[in-house]
Design an enzyme around this catalytic site. Structure first.
Site, PDB file in Angstrom:
ATOM      1  N   LEU A  16       0.757  -1.247   0.167  1.00  0.00           N
ATOM      2  CA  LEU A  16       0.198  -0.043  -0.062  1.00  0.00           C
ATOM      3  C   LEU A  16       0.843   1.152   0.063  1.00  0.00           C
ATOM      4  O   LEU A  16       0.155   2.364  -0.300  1.00  0.00           O
ATOM      5  CB  LEU A  16      -0.784   0.052   1.283  1.00  0.00           C
ATOM      6  N   LYS A  18       3.769   1.822   2.623  1.00  0.00           N
ATOM      7  CA  LYS A  18       4.247   2.437   3.800  1.00  0.00           C
ATOM      8  C   LYS A  18       5.398   3.048   3.751  1.00  0.00           C
ATOM      9  O   LYS A  18       5.534   3.969   4.417  1.00  0.00           O
ATOM     10  CB  LYS A  18       4.218   1.031   4.469  1.00  0.00           C
ATOM     11  N   GLY A  19       6.330   2.454   2.789  1.00  0.00           N
ATOM     12  CA  GLY A  19       7.531   3.128   2.695  1.00  0.00           C
ATOM     13  C   GLY A  19       7.565   4.542   2.164  1.00  0.00           C
ATOM     14  O   GLY A  19       8.189   5.486   2.922  1.00  0.00           O
ATOM     15  N   LYS A 191     -15.158  -1.519   5.531  1.00  0.00           N
ATOM     16  CA  LYS A 191     -15.180  -2.670   6.507  1.00  0.00           C
ATOM     17  C   LYS A 191     -13.635  -3.190   6.633  1.00  0.00           C
ATOM     18  O   LYS A 191     -13.319  -3.314   7.753  1.00  0.00           O
ATOM     19  CB  LYS A 191     -15.877  -3.784   5.978  1.00  0.00           C
ATOM     20  N   LYS A 225     -17.307   8.319   8.945  1.00  0.00           N
ATOM     21  CA  LYS A 225     -17.511   7.046   9.430  1.00  0.00           C
ATOM     22  C   LYS A 225     -16.335   6.018   9.744  1.00  0.00           C
ATOM     23  O   LYS A 225     -16.550   5.557  10.964  1.00  0.00           O
ATOM     24  CB  LYS A 225     -18.077   6.257   8.140  1.00  0.00           C
ATOM     25  N   GLY A 355      24.248  -7.355 -11.371  1.00  0.00           N
ATOM     26  CA  GLY A 355      23.565  -8.586 -11.289  1.00  0.00           C
ATOM     27  C   GLY A 355      24.535  -9.566 -10.736  1.00  0.00           C
ATOM     28  O   GLY A 355      25.739  -9.196 -10.822  1.00  0.00           O
ATOM     29  N   CYS A 382      28.470  -1.971 -11.964  1.00  0.00           N
ATOM     30  CA  CYS A 382      28.976  -3.205 -11.345  1.00  0.00           C
ATOM     31  C   CYS A 382      29.102  -4.207 -12.168  1.00  0.00           C
ATOM     32  O   CYS A 382      29.940  -4.221 -13.218  1.00  0.00           O
ATOM     33  CB  CYS A 382      27.875  -3.439 -10.345  1.00  0.00           C
ATOM     34  N   MET A 385      29.805  -2.860 -15.733  1.00  0.00           N
ATOM     35  CA  MET A 385      31.157  -2.345 -16.011  1.00  0.00           C
ATOM     36  C   MET A 385      31.980  -3.679 -16.329  1.00  0.00           C
ATOM     37  O   MET A 385      32.536  -3.648 -17.228  1.00  0.00           O
ATOM     38  CB  MET A 385      31.236  -1.461 -14.729  1.00  0.00           C
ATOM     39  N   ARG A 464      31.745  -8.950  -5.487  1.00  0.00           N
ATOM     40  CA  ARG A 464      32.510  -9.903  -5.003  1.00  0.00           C
ATOM     41  C   ARG A 464      33.780  -9.730  -6.082  1.00  0.00           C
ATOM     42  O   ARG A 464      35.172 -10.002  -5.550  1.00  0.00           O
ATOM     43  CB  ARG A 464      32.063 -11.304  -4.922  1.00  0.00           C
ATOM     44  N   HIS A 509      27.988   1.526  -7.157  1.00  0.00           N
ATOM     45  CA  HIS A 509      26.702   1.734  -7.355  1.00  0.00           C
ATOM     46  C   HIS A 509      26.077   3.001  -7.115  1.00  0.00           C
ATOM     47  O   HIS A 509      25.784   3.456  -6.302  1.00  0.00           O
ATOM     48  CB  HIS A 509      25.749   0.853  -6.710  1.00  0.00           C
ATOM     49  N   GLU A 511      23.692   4.800  -8.318  1.00  0.00           N
ATOM     50  CA  GLU A 511      22.364   4.756  -8.277  1.00  0.00           C
ATOM     51  C   GLU A 511      21.768   4.815  -6.622  1.00  0.00           C
ATOM     52  O   GLU A 511      20.599   5.523  -6.585  1.00  0.00           O
ATOM     53  CB  GLU A 511      21.568   3.799  -9.110  1.00  0.00           C
TER      54      GLU A 511
HETATM   55  N1  GLN Z   1      28.470 -10.391  -9.754  1.00  0.00           N
HETATM   56  C1  GLN Z   1      29.417  -9.485  -9.629  1.00  0.00           C
HETATM   57  C2  GLN Z   1      30.190  -9.283  -8.511  1.00  0.00           C
HETATM   58  O1  GLN Z   1      30.019 -10.096  -7.500  1.00  0.00           O
HETATM   59  C3  GLN Z   1      28.758  -7.821  -9.832  1.00  0.00           C
HETATM   60  C4  GLN Z   1      27.779  -7.696  -8.716  1.00  0.00           C
HETATM   61  C5  GLN Z   1      26.811  -6.497  -9.147  1.00  0.00           C
HETATM   62  O2  GLN Z   1      26.347  -6.075 -10.222  1.00  0.00           O
HETATM   63  N2  GLN Z   1      26.251  -6.176  -7.978  1.00  0.00           N
HETATM   64  O3  GLN Z   1      31.388  -9.020  -8.435  1.00  0.00           O
END
Ligand code: GLN
Length: 534
Positions: A16, A18-19, A191, A225, A355, A382, A385, A464, A509, A511
């Site tokens: 809904l 909340k955040g 309700k 109400k 990802g 990330c 790149m 990582r 990141h 963003e």
């Molecule tokens: N999988 C990649 C790493 O672990 C990139 C991680 C990400 O995009 N947040 O380095």
């Protein structure tokens, strides 16, 4: 300590907003000059959302101090400009873990450990914790989940107790519910709200303020109400109608006096309603920006929430460049050499998304090659790149088997690799580089220009694997330059191809740090390049 605590709970249904209500209330109190923070308590057992699939829980947001948290913390930061910490995001898992650790250490002196009081005490301690570290006028606590969930019970018990201990001037409950519209009957139904409030009352919590989420305007009569049935004053029944943008919610809440009523209930005189100033300017500019800019998002999660912060950062940068951003999701698993031109056609620029794991990476590499060879503005974040780096190694340096050791442990050309120090740590999550790290920018680079000639920045990480410095010279002499390094580890944090219009990849990141009032310089600069390209 005279900090006041506002608890935001939700009933009837999840999602809904909340955040957004928590972030909006935080924003409004801040505009009145109060120092605030916002925290989220989530009833799931995971220690943090770091291991959760984005399909389950949306994006994992990372705080400056390196906590993997719920995406709502992103809203808190984007709305208020505050920096949250690991103490602003707590799960049932973390609560239990600290209680169990203490039990193992023998701290409970042989007592039987129970949900009440041991778990509830730990919840209370954590709710109060932020206010013991720093002075806040208000701490807003959003309780995840919906009233009636079995797992929320200890949290509700904890806020019931706190309300009792702190008293009405220092603790307040704002309850968010839903008023559905039955099209067949042509009626809005109260309700579910009544039932939800009854449930809360049954747990010993009387909400002081109700926020009713609705798709249609609620009449005064309907609000009356609800007020009567729920023991709430009528001007404390606020409606939260669907709006074209989440950033209009604070305006709507202020108009109805959500902040003023909270202050009054807690014994403060609200006085004049302050002007939202720059926030309104942002909204006006957003409304005026009609020209559309099409940006492609190459990723594997076809779900809005999975790339929440990237979408918001693009939207902020769009507004400040007087454009309406239209993002087009392009599933990287579907990108092939044959269709890439068609898939990316008509886009002014593309973002190659972060990802983990193998799935969809070859499509990201193909996209990176296409935009590099066609000089389309490209922002790799990330994993994005890392894919730019691999593509360059394969197609420019000629290492056809170049890869990240995340994807292929045996590749002889591991241009993206794990740092030596990390190789011994195997526990999932334990090896990640998380949170803010310094990065020194290379003077004269495009990135340095974008950051307004700053010599050093701090950005948040969640990964990582790293650029393998053994290859740095070869990359640089062939045209892909390092534009930023971490001063203590010498790790490459930014790569760019200066001969192209805008081809930049960041290991961090950006963003996570774009806010409504302070759009991120890299997104701003990327957007400007996309506009120019178009
Ligand atoms: N999988 C990649 C790493 O672990 C990139 C991680 C990400 O995009 N947040 O380095």
């Amino acid at each position: 300590m005279d900090t006041k605590f506002i608890f935001i709970t939700g009933g009837v249904a999840s999602s809904l907003g909340k955040g957004i209500i928590s972030a909006s209330l935080g924003k409004l109190l801040q505009t009145r000059g109060y120092k605030i923070t916002i925290q989220k308590f989530d009833p799931y057992i995971n220690i943090d959302p770091g291991t959760l699939n984005p399909y389950e829980h949306g994006e994992c947001y990372v705080t400056m101090d390196g906590m993997e948290t719920d995406l709502d913390l992103g809203h808190y930061e984007r709305f208020t400009g505050i920096q949250t910490t690991r103490d602003n995001s707590v799960t049932t898992g973390r609560i239990y873990m600290s209680v169990i650790e203490r039990e193992r250490r023998g701290d409970y002196l042989g007592k039987t450990i129970q949900v009440v009081p041991h778990i509830t005490d730990e919840i209370k301690r954590r709710i109060l914790l932020n206010a013991t570290k720093e002075h806040f006028d208000f701490v807003i606590t959003e309780i995840g989940g919906t009233i009636g969930d079995i797992e929320s019970q200890p949290f509700l018990e904890a806020i019931r107790q706190l309300r009792w201990e702190l008293g009405p001037q220092r603790a307040l409950n704002v309850h968010l519910t839903y008023v559905p519209y039955l099209a067949a009957a042509g009626e809005l139904k109260t309700k579910p709200t009544q039932t939800s409030v009854k449930q809360l009352q049954g747990l010993g919590i009387q909400p002081e303020v109700l926020v009713l989420r609705t798709e249609h305007e609620l009449s005064q009569e309907l609000r009356m109400k609800v007020a009567h049935f729920c023991n709430v004053e009528v001007d404390a029944v606020i409606q939260s109608q669907d709006l074209p943008s989440i950033y209009e919610v604070p305006i709507n809440m202020q108009r109805q006096g959500l902040d003023a009523i909270c202050l009054k209930k807690m014994g403060l005189n609200p006085g004049e309603t302050p002007d939202l100033g720059p926030w309104l300017d942002f909204l006006n500019r957003r409304k005026q920006a009609q020209a559309i800019i099409n940006i492609g998002l190459v990723g594997k999660y076809d779900l809005q929430d999975a790339y929440k912060s990237i979408l918001e950062s693009l939207a902020h940068a769009g507004t400040y460049n007087d454009r309406k951003v239209k993002t087009h999701f392009i599933n990287s698993e579907m990108i092939t050499r044959d269709n890439v031109a068609e898939k990316l056609s008509g886009l002014a620029g593309i973002v190659i998304c972060p990802g983990f794991g193998q799935r969809g990476i070859e499509g990201k590499i193909i996209a990176a090659e296409y935009t590099r060879t066609h000089d389309i503005p490209t922002f790799g974040i990330c994993l994005g790149m890392q894919m730019m780096v691999i593509e360059f190694a394969r197609n420019v340096l000629g290492y056809k088997d170049a890869n990240s050791s995340e994807m292929d442990d045996n590749t002889p050309h591991n241009v993206i690799d794990m740092m030596e120090e990390q190789k011994n740590i195997t526990q999932m999550g334990g090896t990640m580089r998380l949170g803010g790290y310094e990065c020194q920018l290379v003077e004269g680079s495009k990135t340095w220009e974008a950051y307004g000639h700053k010599s050093s920045i701090i950005e948040r990480h969640r990964h990582r694997y790293e650029f393998n410095n053994r290859y740095l010279e070869e990359f640089e002499s062939n045209g892909m330059k390092c534009a930023g390094v971490n001063p203590s580890s010498n790790l490459v944090e930014i790569v760019e191809i200066p001969s192209l219009k805008w081809y930049i990849g960041t290991q961090f990141h950006p963003e996570y740090s774009s806010t409504v009032l302070h759009p991120h310089p890299l997104f701003m600069n990327f957007m400007a390049a996309c506009i120019k390209n178009k």
